[in-house]
Write a protein that holds these residues in place. Structure first.
Motif, PDB file in Angstrom:
ATOM      1  N   ASP A   1      12.647  -8.108 -48.082  1.00 46.95           N
ATOM      2  CA  ASP A   1      11.762  -7.618 -47.029  1.00 46.95           C
ATOM      3  C   ASP A   1      10.757  -6.620 -47.586  1.00 46.95           C
ATOM      4  O   ASP A   1       9.557  -6.710 -47.309  1.00 46.95           O
TER       5      ASP A   1
ATOM      6  N   VAL B   1      -0.741  -1.430 -46.989  1.00 40.93           N
ATOM      7  CA  VAL B   1      -0.832  -1.436 -45.529  1.00 40.93           C
ATOM      8  C   VAL B   1       0.028  -0.369 -44.878  1.00 40.93           C
ATOM      9  O   VAL B   1      -0.060  -0.147 -43.673  1.00 40.93           O
TER      10      VAL B   1
ATOM     11  N   THR C   1       3.922   2.246 -45.288  1.00 45.45           N
ATOM     12  CA  THR C   1       5.149   2.627 -45.973  1.00 45.45           C
ATOM     13  C   THR C   1       6.351   2.116 -45.203  1.00 45.45           C
ATOM     14  O   THR C   1       6.443   2.313 -43.999  1.00 45.45           O
TER      15      THR C   1
ATOM     16  N   SER D   1       0.462  -8.239 -41.604  1.00 45.55           N
ATOM     17  CA  SER D   1       1.336  -7.089 -41.883  1.00 45.55           C
ATOM     18  C   SER D   1       2.396  -6.974 -40.799  1.00 45.55           C
ATOM     19  O   SER D   1       3.567  -6.703 -41.085  1.00 45.55           O
TER      20      SER D   1
ATOM     21  N   LYS E   1       5.177  -9.314 -41.476  1.00 45.54           N
ATOM     22  CA  LYS E   1       6.088  -8.838 -42.517  1.00 45.54           C
ATOM     23  C   LYS E   1       7.013  -7.739 -41.992  1.00 45.54           C
ATOM     24  O   LYS E   1       8.189  -7.654 -42.362  1.00 45.54           O
ATOM     25  N   ILE E   2       6.465  -6.882 -41.137  1.00 46.26           N
ATOM     26  CA  ILE E   2       7.284  -5.794 -40.586  1.00 46.26           C
ATOM     27  C   ILE E   2       8.409  -6.374 -39.728  1.00 46.26           C
ATOM     28  O   ILE E   2       9.571  -5.983 -39.854  1.00 46.26           O
TER      29      ILE E   2
ATOM     30  N   LYS F   1       9.741  -9.227 -39.909  1.00 49.29           N
ATOM     31  CA  LYS F   1      10.731  -9.943 -40.711  1.00 49.29           C
ATOM     32  C   LYS F   1      11.860  -9.009 -41.143  1.00 49.29           C
ATOM     33  O   LYS F   1      12.964  -9.458 -41.461  1.00 49.29           O
ATOM     34  N   MET F   2      11.576  -7.710 -41.187  1.00 47.67           N
ATOM     35  CA  MET F   2      12.609  -6.736 -41.556  1.00 47.67           C
ATOM     36  C   MET F   2      13.681  -6.618 -40.477  1.00 47.67           C
ATOM     37  O   MET F   2      14.789  -6.146 -40.739  1.00 47.67           O
TER      38      MET F   2
ATOM     39  N   PHE G   1       8.712   1.288 -40.405  1.00 44.16           N
ATOM     40  CA  PHE G   1       7.474   1.055 -41.120  1.00 44.16           C
ATOM     41  C   PHE G   1       6.359   1.862 -40.482  1.00 44.16           C
ATOM     42  O   PHE G   1       6.197   1.884 -39.268  1.00 44.16           O
ATOM     43  N   GLU G   2       5.604   2.501 -41.341  1.00 45.25           N
ATOM     44  CA  GLU G   2       4.448   3.314 -40.937  1.00 45.25           C
ATOM     45  C   GLU G   2       3.224   2.473 -41.280  1.00 45.25           C
ATOM     46  O   GLU G   2       2.873   2.326 -42.447  1.00 45.25           O
ATOM     47  N   LEU G   3       2.635   1.830 -40.268  1.00 46.88           N
ATOM     48  CA  LEU G   3       1.532   0.894 -40.528  1.00 46.88           C
ATOM     49  C   LEU G   3       0.184   1.569 -40.347  1.00 46.88           C
ATOM     50  O   LEU G   3      -0.065   2.220 -39.326  1.00 46.88           O
ATOM     51  N   LYS G   4      -0.692   1.375 -41.332  1.00 49.01           N
ATOM     52  CA  LYS G   4      -2.038   1.944 -41.219  1.00 49.01           C
ATOM     53  C   LYS G   4      -2.832   1.211 -40.139  1.00 49.01           C
ATOM     54  O   LYS G   4      -2.849  -0.020 -40.099  1.00 49.01           O
TER      55      LYS G   4
END
Lengths: 259, 259, 259
Positions: free
Chosen positions: A151, A176, A178, B75, B78-79, B81-82, B115-118
């Motif tokens: 992941d 993108v 953290t 993005s 992908k997040i 998917k975690m 997740f910290e997404l921009k």
């Protein structure tokens, strides 16, 4: 016959080989009366693979004289694909022969697949791996370690691992954003569902995620994985065989040093 | 915290994002006290995606001031998917922060992925979509709609849809021949197996099959899909969330005009 | 209607077409009151495909006059993908029409997929295949034959088959070594698990493995496969339909002659 080794479940060696395949091209199987051993740097000389199959892992094991048999890992992978899921395996090497013989048998002995594999001369680079005293030893479900690595791999190339009594945190910083995954110590009925942390000192270290993903793919070998961490020391990722007395497969990876 | 939204099942947002992924690159999530909303043209400006997640879809929802949060759809994929299949999700945004925080928790709270997404500045193009009065509304199993679109896609690029009281016919004319699939109105014990047609006037219209396939892939969102058809008006492909009060995902596609 | 044929299970023709797909591009379906027949060389003119679907394979079969209908195999594959797993199939051709009609129906008749396929003129090269008297006839599970071919394909391009009363041996010699799989005669409760050998004379012959893999992929057609072998005569690989009276699919391959 200098070497003759019978394995109840050919699938064990199949999993071992699958776990090495992405890292090593050719490896020496060091055979002695103690069992089979492989120690090999990966092709880019960053990671180390260490396999031990003790003679107790075999239903029959005979090795008259210590020797190193060099084999191509891809070819081994193809040979073990020939084995059915419940096949047994016989490994045989005659004195100074330039091939080694693999024979898979189905339980009923009515299907026999065998392969005569050409041996290779591989420069031996035997390394002494000192027994490490890790500051943190973390045990977790191997499937969970694989998921975390896969992941986070989506977001960047470097993973930071922070381990303390409170849990183990995997972090990646990417373009993108953290991402973090935190696993806290966890009791469970089944040992393989537990997360346990033995902490002498909290540790923070960073690693190339690409290798961690490759190591983590060895998950079929064992339901649990053991991570060994120390400050500035290599990470150990260890899979003990179902019966731990029979051996283990272990990976080592040097930490990334901050520039 | 200006925005704080808790979702029982992270997997709902995962499905929503998967359904948008092939159509949109970056989208604005418009947040208000009513919930979350996305309206976006697809990258080729042919189709329109409209998502509404009402505040009732969340176990907790707080939005102090209406705002638009621009995010990259890949993005987000992908997040999510975690997240594990039973994870819950917390979405948080602090006043004027340039990141938004996603936090997935397993039921037992012993695995937390965050997740910290921009955030991104995305030019807002808010569209007023007038409530349409469709001549035909057809409800059918979403898996069946997906299969029809995928199967006929093999033969050509344009699909004709003909709907009347007797049934709905999907047709493609291609180089090797002509294919049709006819679904007749169908009763069934389970509502999701039924095919129902509400017809004010029979309709025939043609559409680019490529988009229909993409819309149809949103099938995991709901076991049924609702097609809205009118002569010369855009097709609506609508998936209501399990509890329809919680919102919906809807796609619009302009018909192909015969040359 | 010159030709009208109803098949209880569309999936049977689907499997037949899938088995031909890798070998033939366009084929003639020869229709007569006896049923449907295909005989075609593969595109490289090395192997021969022979299909017979007797009229008894159909729930209804009517053919007023013998005719050859030329069809593209890829298109047929796409058409049969439209059929559900339990659909029935109707095949219809009107006198001198330049298309043939396929119609799949789900059991409840509430979903009908049909396709009007354009016919092609294909040069007919009808071959008389003489009934062979094979020195060895071996029956084995089709899944096992597929696995042997696929496994050995990894090591080389040519497979030697040696068959005698003691068993059948498949061998490949390649760059990394030599692999063999031996199947011994085997009793089993289920006929499809048995390995039987009828041997008039022991036979050794070699074949291009690439074709054997393609033939072996027809395994879904039948749980057993029958190999017919003679010295210097073509290999026959035959799949009888579930009810052998209904027909068969058979492949022929010329042996490789040692240079």
């Amino acid at each position: 016959m200098v070497l003759e080794a019978h394995l109840q479940q050919a699938v064990l060696l199949k999993k071992v080989v699958d776990a090495m395949k992405e890292l090593c091209k050719d490896v020496n199987f060091d055979c002695s009366e103690k069992g089979l051993q492989v120690q090999s740097m990966d092709s880019s000389h960053v990671a180390l693979v260490s396999l031990l199959l003790r003679e107790s892992a075999f239903t029959e094991f005979k090795c008259d004289r210590a020797t190193s048999l060099g084999m191509n890992v891809d070819s081994l992978g193809k040979i073990f694909k020939m084995c059915g899921p419940t096949d047994s395996l016989k490994l045989r090497w005659q004195n100074d022969a330039d091939t080694v013989n693999f024979q898979c048998e189905s339980g009923e002995d009515d299907r026999i697949a065998d392969f005569e594999l050409k041996l290779m001369q591989i420069e031996s680079e035997h390394m002494e791996i000192p027994e490490q005293q890790y500051k943190v030893v973390a045990k977790l479900p191997s499937a969970e370690f694989l998921k975390v690595c896969r992941d986070l791999k989506e977001f960047g190339e470097t993973m930071q691992i922070q381990a303390s009594k409170d849990g183990i945190r995997f972090s990646v910083q990417g373009d993108v954003g953290t991402g973090n995954v935190v696993l806290k110590p966890r009791e469970a009925d089944k040992p393989e569902d537990r997360v346990t942390l033995t902490v002498h000192e909290a540790v923070t270290a960073t690693f190339a995620l690409r290798y961690l993903v490759t190591f983590a793919k060895a998950a079929p070998l064992s339901s649990t994985v053991e991570l060994g961490l120390g400050p500035d020391s290599p990470l150990s990722v260890k899979y003990e065989l179902e019966n731990a007395d029979n051996g283990y497969m272990q990976f080592y990876l040097a930490p990334k040093i901050d520039e």
